[in-house]
Design a protein around this motif. Structure first.
Motif, PDB file in Angstrom:
ATOM      1  N   ARG A 166      81.986  16.544  67.948  1.00  0.00           N
ATOM      2  CA  ARG A 166      81.559  18.094  68.304  1.00  0.00           C
ATOM      3  C   ARG A 166      82.743  18.921  67.363  1.00  0.00           C
TER       4      ARG A 166
ATOM      5  N   ASP B   6      79.375  13.277  84.817  1.00  0.00           N
ATOM      6  CA  ASP B   6      78.796  13.795  83.591  1.00  0.00           C
ATOM      7  C   ASP B   6      79.379  13.691  82.315  1.00  0.00           C
ATOM      8  N   ASP B   7      80.664  13.618  82.195  1.00  0.00           N
ATOM      9  CA  ASP B   7      81.420  13.486  80.785  1.00  0.00           C
ATOM     10  C   ASP B   7      80.927  12.010  80.330  1.00  0.00           C
ATOM     11  N   LEU B  10      77.507  12.140  78.981  1.00  0.00           N
ATOM     12  CA  LEU B  10      77.505  12.768  77.700  1.00  0.00           C
ATOM     13  C   LEU B  10      78.240  11.838  76.488  1.00  0.00           C
ATOM     14  N   CYS B  36      67.702  14.544  81.404  1.00  0.00           N
ATOM     15  CA  CYS B  36      68.892  15.318  81.364  1.00  0.00           C
ATOM     16  C   CYS B  36      69.054  16.052  80.243  1.00  0.00           C
ATOM     17  N   ALA B  38      71.275  18.124  79.104  1.00  0.00           N
ATOM     18  CA  ALA B  38      72.729  18.664  78.582  1.00  0.00           C
ATOM     19  C   ALA B  38      72.815  17.083  77.670  1.00  0.00           C
ATOM     20  N   CYS B  39      72.325  15.951  78.073  1.00  0.00           N
ATOM     21  CA  CYS B  39      72.625  14.804  77.439  1.00  0.00           C
ATOM     22  C   CYS B  39      71.819  14.701  76.280  1.00  0.00           C
ATOM     23  N   SER B  41      70.777  17.325  74.447  1.00  0.00           N
ATOM     24  CA  SER B  41      71.570  18.394  73.462  1.00  0.00           C
ATOM     25  C   SER B  41      72.653  17.640  72.884  1.00  0.00           C
ATOM     26  N   GLU B  42      73.553  16.973  73.509  1.00  0.00           N
ATOM     27  CA  GLU B  42      74.427  16.161  72.934  1.00  0.00           C
ATOM     28  C   GLU B  42      74.073  15.165  71.795  1.00  0.00           C
TER      29      GLU B  42
END
Lengths: 178, 214
Positions: A166, B6-7, B10, B36, B38-39, B41-42
């Motif tokens: 990140r 969630d974390d 990810l 998902c 968000a995942c 995008s990660e």
């Protein structure tokens, strides 16, 4: 179409001059990646010869997008195949369909950066984050193997790798928009 | 989904993009990604950063390497015509696409495997070819390190066709594993020869390991 993609079209049409231009642009990248993975100059040279032989003989392997990002991953995978011949390497997955466009956009954004800008972004990483990422991605270890090799708890290694990725991403974006 | 859960996912998405997950978590996140954003995008973020790491590795190669790397383009072709190679690659590409689209089902499907024969008998003690990730993986045991200045090279021989060069590799600790990015086809042979360093475009020695796929 980018210059690199049009060079690859000419390679597919058996144009040896275009092939040489492609080597002059990307030979150092393939060599450098192989050196980082293998830490052996002679083996890295073998990888370069093998990768460019594949590019000439199977140009259809390249499906478009950023040639540099693509050939760097080919070099990494080929070098890991040599490095990890004693056991199965962990394969980098193909991006799932919904992610492919976002990955291609990342590749294009990176291709527009100068190497010095990427190096500067990389230099912002704390050493332990960089080491964990390199052990996973360049040496082909799973995170639990990285944890065992560095004597670090599993949870710490997982969050360290993600935080480093990140941070690098943010530094690259900062560089790109500066 | 709570924050801790969630974390964790990810993190798995980022590690998955690097190919750094053990099997169980790899299957878990591969099944989760389609559901998902968000995942996903990660995953893209992590893949981009990993690629940057590769791009930063650029280093000047020795000048003598250029002629070696480009030699393939000046040699007369003594191998299968391009058209047929392209078809082989389209088949492999199609297999990869199938994996992406049907990844979850493929991962859960039992592996197909074929055993290989070693000749002469001491060249290897056991060998098998496994269909995996849309390609093939060759595992061999009881192999000595390749002779000095030589490498092992894998070959795909399509039914009725000429050998197609595949990756070069070496054995360590008596074991060798090599990934061959070609989908299994009935009647296809997977073979291994000893070749000069850097590999060959056509075999220069007799295969000592052969597996026939059905």
């Amino acid at each position: 179409m980018t210059d690199d993609a049009s060079l690859m079209q000419r390679v597919a049409a058996r144009d040896a001059v275009a092939f040489a231009q492609l080597y002059d642009r990307f030979g150092g990248l393939v060599y450098g990646v192989a050196r980082r993975v293998l830490d052996d100059a002679a083996q890295a040279e073998d990888i370069v010869q093998s990768v460019f032989t594949q590019v000439w003989e199977r140009p259809a392997m390249f499906a478009g997008g950023s040639f540099g990002a693509w050939v760097a991953r080919v070099a990494r995978n080929a070098a890991l195949d040599v490095r990890k011949s004693a056991y199965v390497r962990t394969r980098e997955p193909e991006p799932p369909p919904d992610v492919a466009a976002a990955v291609a956009a990342e590749d294009e954004a990176l291709a527009s950066l100068r190497r010095a800008e990427i190096a500067r972004a990389l230099s912002t990483l704390p050493p332990e984050q960089r080491e964990a990422i390199e052990q996973a991605y360049l040496l082909g270890h799973t995170y639990d193997q990285v944890a065992a090799r560095t004597g670090t708890p599993l949870g710490t290694i997982k969050s360290r790798i993600r935080a480093g990725l990140r941070r690098l991403h943010d530094a690259l974006h900062g560089t790109a928009t500066a | 989904m709570n924050q801790m859960h969630d974390d964790r996912l990810l993190e798995l998405a980022a590690l998955y993009a690097l190919g750094a997950l053990p099997d169980g978590e790899r299957v878990e996140i591969a099944a989760h990604l389609p559901t998902c954003a968000a995942c996903r995008s990660e995953f893209a973020m992590a893949r981009g950063s990993a690629t940057a790491l590769l791009l930063a590795a650029d280093a000047p190669p020795p000048a003598s390497l250029r002629a070696r790397a480009l030699a393939v383009a000046s040699r007369p072709s003594n191998v299968a015509p391009l058209r047929r190679r392209a078809v082989t690659w389209l088949a492999a590409a199609a297999a990869v696409i199938a994996l992406v689209v049907f990844g979850r089902q493929l991962i859960q499907r039992p592996e197909r495997a074929w055993s290989g024969a070693c000749s002469p008998a001491g060249a290897c003690s056991a060998a098998r070819v496994v269909a995996v990730d849309g390609g093939l993986r060759l595992d061999a045991d009881g192999m000595a390190p390749a002779p000095s200045g030589k490498v092992y090279q894998a070959w795909i021989i399509p039914k009725g066709g000429k050998p197609i060069p595949e990756p070069v590799f070496d054995a360590s600790g008596g074991h060798a594993t090599v990934a061959i990015p070609v989908g299994a086809q009935p009647g296809m042979l997977v073979a291994v020869t000893i070749e000069p360093r850097g590999g060959s475009r056509a075999p220069t020695t007799k295969p000592f390991l052969v597996a026939k796929l059905d």
